[in-house]
Structures are given as C-alpha cells and as structure tokens.
Write an enzyme that holds these catalytic residues in place. Structure first.
Site, short mmCIF file in Angstrom:
data_model
loop_
_atom_site.label_atom_id
_atom_site.label_comp_id
_atom_site.label_asym_id
_atom_site.label_seq_id
_atom_site.Cartn_x
_atom_site.Cartn_y
_atom_site.Cartn_z
N ALA A 114 0.76 -1.58 -0.34
CA ALA A 114 0.35 -0.12 0.05
C ALA A 114 0.96 1.54 -0.44
O ALA A 114 1.53 1.41 1.16
CB ALA A 114 -0.64 -0.01 1.28
N TYR A 145 5.86 10.22 6.82
CA TYR A 145 5.06 9.05 6.49
C TYR A 145 5.73 9.00 4.41
O TYR A 145 5.21 8.14 4.09
CB TYR A 145 3.83 9.74 6.16
#
Ligand code: UDP
Length: 310
Positions: A114, A145
């Site tokens: 993902a 992130y």
C-alpha cells in the site's frame, strides 16, 4: 489461498479482510492496533477462515504453514496520526515493509504494498501519472510518512529485482467510506462529524486546495485486480473527480439535512499539497478498472455510517 493483511484492523485493511474472505481465502489479519481497532473486525472474529494476530509488523514475524499473498497495509495514514506517531510511521514503512517482504520471500507469496499519492508530495505535475517522481520535502512534518512510503516502494522494487519476489505497488489516493475513524483528523470525517454535531466546519487555508475522493469499495476492487495482474510497477488507484476542500464542505453541509454548521477558516498546515488528482490511465488499461461510485452516492453511504458513529 492464505492471505496475510498487515494493518487488517484499519479502515482500508478491514474492507480488504472482508473482500478476501468473500473470495474464499483464509485471512490472517496482523495489526498492532496503534490506529486500527478491534471494532473494525469484530464482525469477522467468529469467521472460520479469519484469524487476528496482534503484532507490530515492524518486529520480525514468523507464521506457520503456507502463505499465498502478503498485503502490507499497516501504517498510520492520516496526517494527524502520522504527526502524532512519526517514528512508528517511519519504522513501519521501512522495517515493517522489510519484514513483510521477508515473509513473502520465505513463503514464495505475492506481495502488495500500500503506497500513496503522498509519494508525489506537493505535485508540480497535474494530474499525477505514475512516471512523475514527485516533489517531497523530506524534513517537513509530512516527511515521516512520505519518505517512509518512498523507501517502502524502493525496497519493494529491490526485492522484486534482486530476489524475484512477485511484487505489486498500489498508490492510493484519498479514500473514504465506512469505518474511517471519526477523529482521525482527515477532512471527510472531520466535516461529517462537525456537520452532524452542528459544530463549525473547519476549512484549512482558503479551501482552494483540491483532492479527489475515492469510495472504499472501488479502491478494494482495484487492489484485488492489481494483486492478480502481472505488473510490478506502481499503479494509481483513485477517483479522478477533483474538488476543492471548500466545495467538499459545501456538499457535506447540503447533504446533512438541517445542520446548523457554518464554515470557518483555520490555518493551512505546512506542506499541505495544493492539488491532487490521479491519472488512472494505467489502471484502466492494465486492470480494466475505473471507479463506479460517484461522490454523491459515496457521501450518502458514508453519512449513514457517520450518523451511527457520532
Ligand atoms: N482539511 C481541512 N479541514 C479539516 C481537515 C483537513 O480543510 O478539518 C484539508 C487539509 O488541509 C487538506 C485536505 O483537507 O488540504 C485533505 O486533508 P486530509 O487530512 O484529509 O488528507 P491529505 O489529503 O492532506 O493527506
């Protein structure tokens, strides 16, 4: 088929668990419940082909028996969550991806990562195609992130090229639907919660930044097709229907009948991407995939969920 889903107790992960169970797979859901919750999977707990393993995938994992697919979805994914947990976010993108790849390699399983539209950062190319390398600030607040996911893509490609693991990379654009956490800080649950409670709708900046929102069922279909395709380069999955954040606020106010909420403006967070919209040509051609649920239908279905959650 035995399928491991890391982050299986999260928003998208729990929908994937359901889908793979419906396809007849045995599903091993691995989650440390940092941002995922047992509530997302409690309706699956008694399913004979479902097993929950409470484990942080940033630590090595050993599983007995064969595994056919490893889907690596574990990570805080909303800006508020990864700002609150920057180091676990970096670890799960790096060490966690390494461990999940190691599992896939040991079991000769397919691996699906993902990834995210955040690898494009604040994009200078619009809409975003997979061959665009992105514009990411590595030391900004979102770097934990964005760079973790960029590293995750790099190590996935290395396992593919060096070890011959059958890998897939999905770049997920903004996705919404039932089981989003009411307080995950993302724009859609924020606006829904605020509208349902009659509180001010907090638009950041002037609300002219854009996003393109994909309903979760469409995303899951794209992921399922990608897993079974023979293609190791990244594939964007998202809904190209682009709107400004201000428009989204107005749509949600119109949808929540009788709400007294009014729009207020707050500071724009640092490095907030100004525009985002996937080019889905690759998914269309490779997978015959495109989104089926338009925003009015998706928002209506989501509202039912948020009404129950609020
Ligand atoms: N946003 C907003 N109000 C909120 C939450 C978010 O205006 O209460 C904006 C945010 O600044 C961003 C967009 O909505 O431009 C999407 O934010 P989100 O946190 O959902 O995810 P992102 O797409 O930035 O990862």
């Amino acid at each position: 088929m035995r399928t491991v889903i890391t982050g299986g107790a999260g928003f998208i992960g729990s929908h994937l668990c359901e889908r793979f169970l419906a396809e007849g797979h045995e599903v091993l859901c691995v989650d440390n419940l940092l941002t995922g919750t047992r509530r997302n999977i409690e309706h699956l707990a008694d399913h004979p082909r479902f097993r929950f393993i409470e484990h942080n995938i940033s630590e090595p994992i050993e599983l007995e028996g064969s595994v056919d697919n490893v889907l690596h979805f574990a990570s805080p994914a909303s800006p508020v969550d990864y700002l609150a947990h920057p180091i676990p976010t970096l670890k799960v993108g790096s060490l966690g991806t390494h461990n999940a790849l190691g599992l896939a390699k040991a079991k000769d399983a397919r691996f699906l990562l993902a990834s995210t539209s955040e690898v494009y950062g604040d994009p200078e190319v619009h809409p975003q195609r997979e061959d665009y390398w992105g514009n990411v600030n590595p030391i900004g607040p979102r770097g934990c992130y964005d760079e973790a996911k960029r590293f995750a893509e790099a190590i996935t490609m290395a396992y593919h090229r060096y070890h011959g693991v059958k890998t897939r990379i999905v770049r997920i654009f903004n996705t919404y639907g039932p089981r989003m956490r009411l307080n995950d800080g993302r724009v859609l649950p924020n606006f829904m919660r605020q509208a349902l409670r009659g509180e001010p709708i907090t638009v950041y900046g002037e609300g002219q930044q854009t996003r393109s929102f994909c309903y979760v069922d469409d995303l899951v279909e794209g992921i399922f097709r990608l897993l079974h395709a023979d293609f190791s380069e990244p594939v964007n999955i998202g809904n190209p229907s682009e709107i400004t954040v201000l428009q989204l606020a107005q749509e949600i106010i119109a949808l929540v009948a009788g709400t007294k909420s009014q729009i207020i403006y707050e500071d724009l967070p640092q490095d907030d991407p100004r525009r985002r919209k996937p080019d889905i040509t690759r998914a269309r051609e490779l997978l015959g995939w495109e989104p089926k649920v338009d925003r009015s239908e998706g928002l209506r279905r989501s509202l039912e969920y948020f009404q129950g959650a609020v």
